[in-house]
Design an enzyme around this catalytic site. Structure first.
Site, PDB file in Angstrom:
ATOM      1  N   LYS A 106      40.114 117.238 111.764  1.00  0.00           N
ATOM      2  CA  LYS A 106      40.838 116.360 110.651  1.00  0.00           C
ATOM      3  C   LYS A 106      42.389 116.708 110.423  1.00  0.00           C
ATOM      4  CE  LYS A 106      36.738 115.315 108.428  1.00  0.00           C
ATOM      5  NZ  LYS A 106      35.587 115.660 107.153  1.00  0.00           N
ATOM      6  N   GLN A 153      35.478 119.385 102.059  1.00  0.00           N
ATOM      7  CA  GLN A 153      34.348 119.395 103.236  1.00  0.00           C
ATOM      8  C   GLN A 153      32.846 119.817 102.600  1.00  0.00           C
ATOM      9  OE1 GLN A 153      34.846 118.142 106.168  1.00  0.00           O
ATOM     10  NE2 GLN A 153      32.707 118.447 106.995  1.00  0.00           N
ATOM     11  N   ASP A 202      37.559 110.350 100.476  1.00  0.00           N
ATOM     12  CA  ASP A 202      36.218 110.258 100.929  1.00  0.00           C
ATOM     13  C   ASP A 202      35.486 108.990 100.402  1.00  0.00           C
ATOM     14  OD1 ASP A 202      34.969 111.842 103.040  1.00  0.00           O
ATOM     15  OD2 ASP A 202      34.705 113.681 101.482  1.00  0.00           O
TER      16      ASP A 202
HETATM   17  N1  GUN Z   1      30.596 116.315 105.880  1.00  0.00           N
HETATM   18  C1  GUN Z   1      29.885 115.790 106.770  1.00  0.00           C
HETATM   19  N2  GUN Z   1      30.296 114.392 106.684  1.00  0.00           N
HETATM   20  C2  GUN Z   1      31.156 114.406 105.665  1.00  0.00           C
HETATM   21  C3  GUN Z   1      32.148 113.510 105.334  1.00  0.00           C
HETATM   22  O1  GUN Z   1      32.208 112.428 105.307  1.00  0.00           O
HETATM   23  N3  GUN Z   1      32.881 113.976 103.832  1.00  0.00           N
HETATM   24  C4  GUN Z   1      33.051 115.310 103.670  1.00  0.00           C
HETATM   25  N4  GUN Z   1      33.785 115.657 102.795  1.00  0.00           N
HETATM   26  N5  GUN Z   1      32.268 116.173 104.192  1.00  0.00           N
HETATM   27  C5  GUN Z   1      31.343 115.800 105.198  1.00  0.00           C
END
Ligand code: GUN
Length: 308
Positions: free
Chosen positions: A52, A96, A119
């Site tokens: 990311k 995350q 998110d």
């Molecule tokens: N862990 C797995 N998928 C995601 C996501 O889309 N967002 C976040 N914050 N953590 C994740």
């Protein structure tokens, strides 16, 4: 032959559009910024977060990676989120998941300012989505819609069946499909006659988290299959259950000791009209949509619309 919906190519197109938008915002003195928060040392999470942050750099966004030890408390995380909410150069905050079991993940996510919730997991944004208002939508579900639209698959008037009702994928993807005028059914672990329902789907979205759960007899010939699942197979027995006779995967399994399979059984793809492969289908869209959401949040927070 079914059409393979190439998530890598679609994600690349979206990232290109985001990069162009970042450039045009730069001309106006705006640089969208993302804060990524990683707690602990789960290897998969470390890779996701690194990707990311790297993608931010590739597209010209500002990013800040904040790592906290496994021992971080809910209070520490709440304090961090408060600081990030107040920082002007941060437009999006991504914590995350999963967080360590000790941490109150709900409290942490709810503390993120809805305006910076890239998110799309804050109840305010979930509420906007439910009410059919423009909002920051969760990245993977938003990516599913992009795949369908950019592949020319008609959503309006179609029968869409979503298997799985998680807050992060199942529910929001159902809401987005409804917003696009599909007739939507959500199925889950207590659904009776699941196959009878999935066989009615023009668009079948699988987000269950169980390898190969959707089998060929659950699919109507010609349906579009969207596979959100990512499951790792690491025993010979598991491998043979899904990929016996697949020479390409056999070689990958021999080399790495594991392969990925989605929530849809590979044999079901042969029945479909179009499908997203695993890997290389829905997965790449998640980061692309995170970037897109971050730029969107930057514009919304400054009252910049596309037309300005
Ligand atoms: N862990 C797995 N998928 C995601 C996501 O889309 N967002 C976040 N914050 N953590 C994740």
């Amino acid at each position: 032959m079914p059409k393979i919906l190439d998530g890598v190519a679609i994600a690349a197109a979206i990232k290109q559009e985001v990069a162009e938008e970042v450039q045009s915002l730069a001309a106006r003195g705006v640089r969208p910024g993302l804060a990524a928060v990683l707690v602990g040392s789960v290897p998969a999470s470390q890779i996701y977060v690194r990707n990311k942050v790297q993608t931010c750099a590739d597209l010209g966004l500002y990013s800040d990676l904040i790592t906290l030890p496994d021992s971080a408390s809910t209070a520490e995380l709440l304090e961090l989120v408060a600081v990030l909410n107040a920082r002007d150069e941060i437009d999006g905050i991504l914590v995350q998941l999963p967080l360590p079991a000790r941490v109150d993940a709900r409290a942490v996510l709810d503390a993120i300012s809805p305006a910076k919730d890239v998110d799309g997991l804050h109840p305010v944004n979930a509420g906007h989505l439910q009410a059919g208002r423009p909002a920051l939508a969760p990245c993977t579900p938003a990516g599913v819609i992009e795949i369908l639209k950019r592949s020319g698959i008609a959503i309006a008037g179609s029968r869409a069946v979503v298997v799985g009702r998680s807050d992060i994928v199942g529910k929001p993807v159902a809401m987005l499909l409804l917003q696009q005028n599909a007739t939507v059914t959500i199925c889950h672990s207590q659904t009776r006659d699941l196959a009878g329902i999935t066989r009615q789907a023009d668009i079948l979205v699988a987000a269950i988290g169980r390898p190969g759960f959707i089998t060929p007899e659950m699919v109507s010939p010609g349906a579009t299959l969207i596979d959100v699942g990512i499951n790792r197979l690491s025993t010979r027995e598991e491998f043979d259950r899904y990929f016996a006779g697949d020479a390409k995967r056999e070689a990958a399994f021999a080399k790495r000791g594991s392969v990925l399979v989605g929530d849809i059984h590979p044999k079901a793809f042969a029945v479909s009209g179009a499908y997203t492969p695993v890997p290389g289908g829905v997965g790449p869209l998640t980061i692309a949509m995170l970037m897109s959401n971050t730029v969107r949040a930057a514009k919304l927070r400054r009252n910049l619309t596309a037309a300005q």
